[in-house]
Enzyme design. Structure first.
Site, PDB file in Angstrom:
ATOM      1  N   TYR A  14       0.832  -1.200   0.000  1.00 29.77           N
ATOM      2  CA  TYR A  14       0.000   0.000   0.000  1.00 29.77           C
ATOM      3  C   TYR A  14       0.872   1.258   0.000  1.00 29.77           C
ATOM      4  CZ  TYR A  14      -2.496   3.559   2.812  1.00 29.77           C
ATOM      5  OH  TYR A  14      -2.995   4.716   3.334  1.00 29.77           O
ATOM      6  N   ASP A  38     -10.055   8.524   7.579  1.00 30.01           N
ATOM      7  CA  ASP A  38      -8.719   9.116   7.631  1.00 30.01           C
ATOM      8  C   ASP A  38      -8.823  10.627   7.701  1.00 30.01           C
ATOM      9  OD1 ASP A  38      -6.078   9.849   7.391  1.00 30.01           O
ATOM     10  OD2 ASP A  38      -5.746   8.863   5.470  1.00 30.01           O
TER      11      ASP A  38
END
Length: 120
Positions: A14, A38
């Protein structure tokens, strides 16, 4: 349930894909109905199209990630201490990813707040 090595490798991949600027490949790590929070407490990003846009926008803003430590679990979650650098800003935080039985990320939560970033 995915094994711990798969989860840890996915978290490292990622960060690598993000830094390579490949928002489509980053989004491919996620299940179609995945959710990103996030940072935690902010409105969640839900679904594949929104996740792809979230990463495209983050990469376009010049963000770069460093995966400092990646930890697994006996369950379906893995955590990573990370730092993110954007033009003029440095963030330190923790990301937790939850995986489905097929090894896709179904939820990502990034833990950082006002005292975890600094102007640079």
């Amino acid at each position: 349930m995915p094994d711990v090595q798969h989860m840890k490798a996915t978290m490292r991949r990622y960060a690598d894909l993000f830094n390579a600027g490949d928002h489509v490949a980053v989004a491919d790590l996620y299940a179609d109905d995945a959710v990103i929070e996030d940072p935690v407490g902010k409105r969640p990003v839900e679904g594949r199209a929104a996740i792809e846009k979230f990463y495209a926008d983050s990469i376009a803003a010049g963000a770069k990630l460093v995966a400092h430590e990646v930890r697994g679990s006996y369950g379906n979650r893995s955590a990573m201490r990370f730092s993110a650098d954007l033009p003029g800003l440095h963030i330190d935080g923790i990301e937790v990813m939850t995986f489905d039985d097929g090894g896709k990320v179904v939820r990502m939560e990034a833990f950082w707040g006002p005292d975890d970033f600094q102007a640079v």
